[in-house]
Write a protein that holds these residues in place. Structure first.
Motif, PDB file in Angstrom:
ATOM      1  N   SER A 142      -2.278   7.287   0.263  1.00  0.00           N
ATOM      2  CA  SER A 142      -2.137   6.508   1.488  1.00  0.00           C
ATOM      3  C   SER A 142      -2.425   7.424   2.673  1.00  0.00           C
ATOM      4  CB  SER A 142      -0.723   5.944   1.604  1.00  0.00           C
ATOM      5  OG  SER A 142      -0.487   5.418   2.898  1.00  0.00           O
ATOM      6  N   VAL A 143      -2.987   6.864   3.727  1.00  0.00           N
ATOM      7  CA  VAL A 143      -3.230   7.646   4.939  1.00  0.00           C
ATOM      8  C   VAL A 143      -1.969   7.705   5.794  1.00  0.00           C
ATOM      9  CG1 VAL A 143      -5.699   7.187   4.979  1.00  0.00           C
ATOM     10  CG2 VAL A 143      -4.139   5.630   6.172  1.00  0.00           C
ATOM     11  N   THR A 144      -0.966   6.914   5.451  1.00  0.00           N
ATOM     12  CA  THR A 144       0.293   6.915   6.213  1.00  0.00           C
ATOM     13  C   THR A 144       1.477   7.039   5.243  1.00  0.00           C
ATOM     14  OG1 THR A 144       0.303   4.482   6.155  1.00  0.00           O
ATOM     15  CG2 THR A 144      -0.593   5.543   8.136  1.00  0.00           C
ATOM     16  N   PRO A 145       1.554   8.125   4.474  1.00  0.00           N
ATOM     17  CA  PRO A 145       2.581   8.198   3.420  1.00  0.00           C
ATOM     18  C   PRO A 145       4.014   8.149   3.934  1.00  0.00           C
ATOM     19  CG  PRO A 145       1.527  10.339   3.753  1.00  0.00           C
ATOM     20  CD  PRO A 145       0.728   9.344   4.519  1.00  0.00           C
ATOM     21  N   PHE A 146       4.294   8.818   5.059  1.00  0.00           N
ATOM     22  CA  PHE A 146       5.666   8.819   5.576  1.00  0.00           C
ATOM     23  C   PHE A 146       6.047   7.444   6.121  1.00  0.00           C
ATOM     24  CE2 PHE A 146       4.793  13.532   6.636  1.00  0.00           C
ATOM     25  CZ  PHE A 146       5.031  13.885   5.318  1.00  0.00           C
ATOM     26  N   LYS A 147       5.129   6.836   6.864  1.00  0.00           N
ATOM     27  CA  LYS A 147       5.392   5.510   7.414  1.00  0.00           C
ATOM     28  C   LYS A 147       5.610   4.492   6.297  1.00  0.00           C
ATOM     29  CE  LYS A 147       3.562   2.092  10.690  1.00  0.00           C
ATOM     30  NZ  LYS A 147       3.704   0.929   9.786  1.00  0.00           N
ATOM     31  N   ASP A 148       4.856   4.614   5.226  1.00  0.00           N
ATOM     32  CA  ASP A 148       5.028   3.694   4.096  1.00  0.00           C
ATOM     33  C   ASP A 148       6.458   3.737   3.569  1.00  0.00           C
ATOM     34  OD1 ASP A 148       2.339   3.269   4.393  1.00  0.00           O
ATOM     35  OD2 ASP A 148       1.759   4.230   2.516  1.00  0.00           O
ATOM     36  N   VAL A 149       6.975   4.949   3.378  1.00  0.00           N
ATOM     37  CA  VAL A 149       8.332   5.100   2.840  1.00  0.00           C
ATOM     38  C   VAL A 149       9.340   4.470   3.791  1.00  0.00           C
ATOM     39  CG1 VAL A 149      10.090   6.733   2.094  1.00  0.00           C
ATOM     40  CG2 VAL A 149       7.679   7.212   1.630  1.00  0.00           C
ATOM     41  N   VAL A 150       9.191   4.769   5.081  1.00  0.00           N
ATOM     42  CA  VAL A 150      10.124   4.215   6.080  1.00  0.00           C
ATOM     43  C   VAL A 150      10.024   2.693   6.120  1.00  0.00           C
ATOM     44  CG1 VAL A 150      10.700   4.142   8.532  1.00  0.00           C
ATOM     45  CG2 VAL A 150      10.124   6.327   7.450  1.00  0.00           C
ATOM     46  N   ASP A 151       8.806   2.168   6.123  1.00  0.00           N
ATOM     47  CA  ASP A 151       8.623   0.719   6.184  1.00  0.00           C
ATOM     48  C   ASP A 151       9.256   0.021   4.980  1.00  0.00           C
ATOM     49  OD1 ASP A 151       7.273   0.991   8.552  1.00  0.00           O
ATOM     50  OD2 ASP A 151       5.273   0.616   7.716  1.00  0.00           O
ATOM     51  N   LEU A 152       9.052   0.572   3.804  1.00  0.00           N
ATOM     52  CA  LEU A 152       9.595  -0.047   2.598  1.00  0.00           C
ATOM     53  C   LEU A 152      11.121   0.017   2.586  1.00  0.00           C
ATOM     54  CD1 LEU A 152       6.958   1.222   0.044  1.00  0.00           C
ATOM     55  CD2 LEU A 152       7.582  -1.174   0.378  1.00  0.00           C
ATOM     56  N   GLY A 153      11.673   1.180   2.895  1.00  0.00           N
ATOM     57  CA  GLY A 153      13.123   1.303   2.924  1.00  0.00           C
ATOM     58  C   GLY A 153      13.758   0.374   3.943  1.00  0.00           C
ATOM     59  N   THR A 154      13.128   0.272   5.105  1.00  0.00           N
ATOM     60  CA  THR A 154      13.650  -0.586   6.164  1.00  0.00           C
ATOM     61  C   THR A 154      13.584  -2.056   5.761  1.00  0.00           C
ATOM     62  OG1 THR A 154      12.937   1.018   7.836  1.00  0.00           O
ATOM     63  CG2 THR A 154      13.395  -1.210   8.591  1.00  0.00           C
ATOM     64  N   ALA A 155      12.454  -2.463   5.193  1.00  0.00           N
ATOM     65  CA  ALA A 155      12.282  -3.860   4.802  1.00  0.00           C
ATOM     66  C   ALA A 155      13.255  -4.258   3.694  1.00  0.00           C
ATOM     67  CB  ALA A 155      10.843  -4.096   4.346  1.00  0.00           C
ATOM     68  N   ILE A 156      13.448  -3.388   2.727  1.00  0.00           N
ATOM     69  CA  ILE A 156      14.394  -3.678   1.640  1.00  0.00           C
ATOM     70  C   ILE A 156      15.803  -3.825   2.205  1.00  0.00           C
ATOM     71  CG2 ILE A 156      15.471  -2.724  -0.431  1.00  0.00           C
ATOM     72  CD1 ILE A 156      12.708  -1.399  -1.020  1.00  0.00           C
ATOM     73  N   ALA A 157      16.162  -2.926   3.119  1.00  0.00           N
ATOM     74  CA  ALA A 157      17.502  -2.988   3.714  1.00  0.00           C
ATOM     75  C   ALA A 157      17.709  -4.275   4.501  1.00  0.00           C
ATOM     76  CB  ALA A 157      17.726  -1.773   4.615  1.00  0.00           C
TER      77      ALA A 157
END
Length: 364
Positions: A142-157
């Protein structure tokens, strides 16, 4: 460009000198008083032997890699054990000779466990693991690996019912887990295991379980964040029938859903017990390492004072660099969760980096 080459050359020479013994590696351990007790002499000999063995395996792996020779199965295991032995024997040495405590080091390891003079050796250790754990050719980055992790964690929460503040914490914690497992590098292999790979270092069964749980929560997330689900559909099409751990997005998603998502709803309560964000990340990393014991401690209502004494649990902690170094630490038969969190000092630098990257993601 010339300055950069000069820096690279300087680092290479420093590592080569350390491996050959031409620099003053371990000097604080070798420059001893004239008379040592039997215990002190034994500790010094053990450290010098461990240091010599560490240099030898580093040199061997570097030679094999540079010569493009086939590496043994689990090529990082011998390196890892040799590094553990160096830190363990150094801790025994500083226990026997407290005056040999060294200066602070760039890895922020407590000086009782680490001689700053061997920093070049640890630099080489990390460089070798970078080679041995490089992503496979068919990995999907991914070109945005850190943002991906944050986005997924936030959305799940959010789908778990958390408000903006709680979901924000979940995104930060998720990024901390990514750094804890891979130093923030996506799609990595594993030099010490044939089972765990990818951005969250999951096994096949963990990934399957995470995928199943994602499908169950996906409609709730779609109602809150349709753009994220659109991204998810693109990544699913991209990975197709391949191992989902080879795609950064799906690996992170399934890793979070497998081990951590069901506890996201309790983040507000966890934060009240553990107000330090670093401790919060450590707690969720313990869910990765000793899940049953950590969940039981949380349910007890007295998390920090809950103790673990099961030999298998203590073994898992040691295998993850907690109470792993020196005879005194390894002799422990039990520990409270407060003691465990305090002993996770090798994770501090990773979580600090994760916190900094989280702030950058949030600013963007």
């Amino acid at each position: 460009m010339g300055a950069r080459l000069h820096i690279i050359a300087s680092v290479t020479l420093a590592v080569a000198a350390a491996l050959s013994g031409a620099v003053n590696v371990g000097s604080s351990a070798r420059a001893q008083p004239a008379a040592l007790t039997a215990k002190q002499s034994t500790a010094l000999e053990a450290y010098n032997r461990a240091l010599s063995d560490f240099k030898a395996i580093l040199s061997q792996r570097r030679r094999q890699i540079d010569a493009h020779e086939p590496l043994p199965n689990l090529p990082g295991q011998a390196l890892y054990l040799a590094r553990v032995d160096v830190m363990s024997t150094y801790k025994d040495l500083t226990d026997a000779l407290p005056s040999r405590l060294g200066r602070p080091n760039k890895y922020e390891v407590p000086p009782a466990y680490f001689d700053a003079d061997i920093e070049p050796l640890i630099d080489e250790y990390r460089a070798l693991f970078d080679v041995m754990e490089a992503p496979p050719p068919n990995a999907q980055a991914s070109v945005t690996p850190f943002k991906d992790v944050v986005d997924l964690g936030t959305a799940i929460a959010r789908a778990k019912g958390l408000d903006a503040k709680g979901a924000d914490a979940a995104g930060r914690i998720s990024l901390g887990l990514f750094f804890a497992e891979t130093n923030g590098k996506q799609n990595v292999g594993n030099g010490r295991s044939n089972t765990y790979i990818g951005s969250f270092q999951t096994g096949p069964s963990e990934d399957r379980n995470g995928r199943k749980r994602w499908q169950a929560i996906k409609p709730s997330i779609a109602a809150l964040d349709p753009k994220l689900i659109a991204r998810d559909d693109r990544e699913e099409a991209r990975i197709g029938s391949l191992d989902h751990r080879l795609n950064h997005w799906t690996a992170v998603r399934d890793g979070l859903m497998n081990a951590h998502a069901d506890l996201f709803a309790q983040i507000p309560d966890i934060a009240r017990t553990l107000p330090d964000p670093i401790d919060q990340m450590k707690f969720f990393e313990l869910i990765q390492i000793i899940p049953t014991a950590t969940r039981a401690a949380l349910k007890s209502g007295n998390l920090l004072q809950s103790r673990v004494s099961d030999p298998t649990v203590m073994k898992y902690l040691r295998n993850n660099s907690i109470f792993a170094y020196g005879r005194t630490d390894r002799a422990r038969t039990s520990a409270s969760f407060r003691e465990i969190l305090d002993a996770m000092w090798l994770f501090n630098q990773k979580f600090t980096r994760a916190q900094a990257e989280f702030e950058r993601v949030r600013t963007r």
